[in-house]
Design a protein around this motif. Structure first.
Motif, PDB file in Angstrom:
ATOM      1  N   UNK A 163       0.822  -1.220   0.000  1.00 28.64           N
ATOM      2  CA  UNK A 163       0.000   0.000   0.000  1.00 28.64           C
ATOM      3  C   UNK A 163       0.852   1.266   0.000  1.00 28.64           C
ATOM      4  N   UNK A 164       0.418   2.260  -0.742  1.00 30.03           N
ATOM      5  CA  UNK A 164       1.148   3.532  -0.825  1.00 30.03           C
ATOM      6  C   UNK A 164       1.309   4.150   0.572  1.00 30.03           C
ATOM      7  N   UNK A 165       2.520   4.580   0.869  1.00 33.49           N
ATOM      8  CA  UNK A 165       2.791   5.223   2.147  1.00 33.49           C
ATOM      9  C   UNK A 165       3.224   4.268   3.251  1.00 33.49           C
ATOM     10  N   UNK A 166       3.112   2.958   2.992  1.00 30.81           N
ATOM     11  CA  UNK A 166       3.512   1.981   4.016  1.00 30.81           C
ATOM     12  C   UNK A 166       5.031   1.985   4.192  1.00 30.81           C
ATOM     13  N   UNK A 167       5.461   1.841   5.440  1.00 33.42           N
ATOM     14  CA  UNK A 167       6.892   1.771   5.727  1.00 33.42           C
ATOM     15  C   UNK A 167       7.411   0.402   5.308  1.00 33.42           C
ATOM     16  N   UNK A 168       8.495   0.380   4.559  1.00 35.23           N
ATOM     17  CA  UNK A 168       9.095  -0.882   4.140  1.00 35.23           C
ATOM     18  C   UNK A 168      10.615  -0.752   4.126  1.00 35.23           C
ATOM     19  N   UNK A 169      11.275  -1.851   3.862  1.00 33.86           N
ATOM     20  CA  UNK A 169      12.738  -1.883   3.972  1.00 33.86           C
ATOM     21  C   UNK A 169      13.350  -2.548   2.749  1.00 33.86           C
ATOM     22  N   UNK A 170      14.553  -2.115   2.415  1.00 27.60           N
ATOM     23  CA  UNK A 170      15.301  -2.721   1.328  1.00 27.60           C
ATOM     24  C   UNK A 170      16.790  -2.664   1.662  1.00 27.60           C
ATOM     25  N   UNK A 171      17.569  -3.473   0.950  1.00 29.67           N
ATOM     26  CA  UNK A 171      19.000  -3.511   1.199  1.00 29.67           C
ATOM     27  C   UNK A 171      19.616  -2.158   0.868  1.00 29.67           C
ATOM     28  N   UNK A 172      20.541  -1.700   1.712  1.00 27.60           N
ATOM     29  CA  UNK A 172      21.212  -0.424   1.463  1.00 27.60           C
ATOM     30  C   UNK A 172      21.976  -0.484   0.148  1.00 27.60           C
ATOM     31  N   UNK A 173      21.999   0.609  -0.586  1.00 27.88           N
ATOM     32  CA  UNK A 173      22.683   0.676  -1.870  1.00 27.88           C
ATOM     33  C   UNK A 173      24.158   0.346  -1.682  1.00 27.88           C
ATOM     34  N   UNK A 174      24.663  -0.543  -2.565  1.00 33.32           N
ATOM     35  CA  UNK A 174      26.076  -0.915  -2.491  1.00 33.32           C
ATOM     36  C   UNK A 174      26.348  -2.034  -1.518  1.00 33.32           C
ATOM     37  N   UNK A 175      25.262  -2.639  -0.939  1.00 38.12           N
ATOM     38  CA  UNK A 175      25.457  -3.701   0.046  1.00 38.12           C
ATOM     39  C   UNK A 175      25.030  -5.060  -0.490  1.00 38.12           C
ATOM     40  N   UNK A 176      24.878  -5.162  -1.843  1.00 38.85           N
ATOM     41  CA  UNK A 176      24.373  -6.393  -2.435  1.00 38.85           C
ATOM     42  C   UNK A 176      25.486  -7.361  -2.799  1.00 38.85           C
ATOM     43  N   UNK A 177      26.726  -6.918  -2.786  1.00 39.08           N
ATOM     44  CA  UNK A 177      27.816  -7.819  -3.143  1.00 39.08           C
ATOM     45  C   UNK A 177      29.045  -7.495  -2.299  1.00 39.08           C
ATOM     46  N   UNK A 178      30.009  -8.406  -2.297  1.00 42.06           N
ATOM     47  CA  UNK A 178      31.231  -8.178  -1.539  1.00 42.06           C
ATOM     48  C   UNK A 178      31.021  -8.433  -0.067  1.00 42.06           C
ATOM     49  N   UNK A 179      32.080  -8.389   0.695  1.00 43.69           N
ATOM     50  CA  UNK A 179      31.985  -8.662   2.140  1.00 43.69           C
ATOM     51  C   UNK A 179      31.182  -7.598   2.854  1.00 43.69           C
ATOM     52  N   UNK A 180      30.426  -8.043   3.831  1.00 43.93           N
ATOM     53  CA  UNK A 180      29.609  -7.129   4.619  1.00 43.93           C
ATOM     54  C   UNK A 180      30.495  -6.375   5.605  1.00 43.93           C
ATOM     55  N   UNK A 181      30.392  -5.065   5.601  1.00 44.57           N
ATOM     56  CA  UNK A 181      31.171  -4.263   6.538  1.00 44.57           C
ATOM     57  C   UNK A 181      30.332  -3.979   7.767  1.00 44.57           C
ATOM     58  N   UNK A 182      31.001  -3.771   8.878  1.00 42.41           N
ATOM     59  CA  UNK A 182      30.299  -3.487  10.128  1.00 42.41           C
ATOM     60  C   UNK A 182      30.018  -1.999  10.221  1.00 42.41           C
TER      61      UNK A 182
END
Length: 237
Positions: free
Chosen positions: A179-198
């Motif tokens: 629904x429009x306006x609903x709060x949702x979440x997605x992966x941060x830009x640039x965090x889809x590949x490579x080692x995860x940084x803390x």
């Protein structure tokens, strides 16, 4: 007075069976403990409010525990302090820390598993709401005994850690099912590949603590009483 009237009068005067046999001092201490309900009370506060000899308060507390009228309860603020509560109450989350704590200790393993699982689910769904992630976990029984509130708190900590970002649905494209306006979440830009940084918040206990939203300087949950934060600073408040 008739026999029926006498019987009725005696019934009205009959004391609570659970407190029969208690001495006056025990009744005073019991009433102090009961008045705190599910928050319980520290021994020092009982002694202050009961206004009787400290040694007598200790004896009364021991006696009331043996008589199963009060009980000792653990607290996340200070495990060394003796905390008492009437047996008819269950400790509030402010004392136990809620589902994030196990036997008075922060359940870091459960938090880590839930964080990693939520991240994977968001990666698969591209964009997701708290309810959507919770339903996914519940249907597939990926994580047992997990509530939507817990998922929301974990997602908030992940946003602070820059692992994911919080957005509002536009109802278009990837958001068409939300629904429009609903709060949702997605992966941060640039965090889809490579080692995860803390992220910066992950280096301190607050970054992994799902109770951070209710942590205040002078509250029951506070940096001043958090043993993990104190150890991280390597100082005593």
């Amino acid at each position: 007075m008739s026999r029926s009237s006498e019987a009725a009068a005696m019934k009205r005067k009959r004391p609570d069976s659970s407190t029969q046999g208690l001495v006056d001092a025990e009744l005073v201490v019991l009433n102090v403990v009961k008045s705190k309900k599910n928050l319980g009370v520290w021994v020092a506060d009982v002694k202050k409010e009961a206004n009787i000899a400290p040694a007598l308060v200790d004896k009364c507390l021991t006696s009331l525990v043996k008589k199963n009228l009060i009980k000792k309860v653990p607290t996340i603020q200070n495990k060394a302090k003796k905390h008492y509560m009437a047996v008819e109450y269950e400790p509030s989350e402010e004392l136990t820390g809620g589902a994030w704590y196990s036997e008075g200790k922060l359940d870091k393993e459960f938090i880590t598993v839930l964080r990693e699982t939520c991240l994977k689910v968001i990666g698969m769904m591209k964009v997701a709401t708290v309810e959507g992630i919770h339903d996914f976990l519940k249907k597939r029984k990926v994580v047992e005994c997990c509530t939507s509130q817990q998922v929301g708190e974990i997602l908030n900590s992940m946003v602070l850690d820059d692992a994911i970002i919080e957005v509002k649905s536009t109802g278009l494209g990837e958001y068409h099912s939300i629904p429009i306006g609903s709060v949702c979440y997605r992966i941060a830009v640039g965090d889809t590949s490579g080692p995860k940084t803390i992220g910066p918040m992950a280096s301190i206990p607050c970054g992994a603590c799902p109770r951070i939203s209710v942590c205040t300087p002078d509250g029951i949950i506070s940096p001043k009483t958090c043993v993990y934060y104190t150890k991280w600073l390597n100082i005593e408040f």
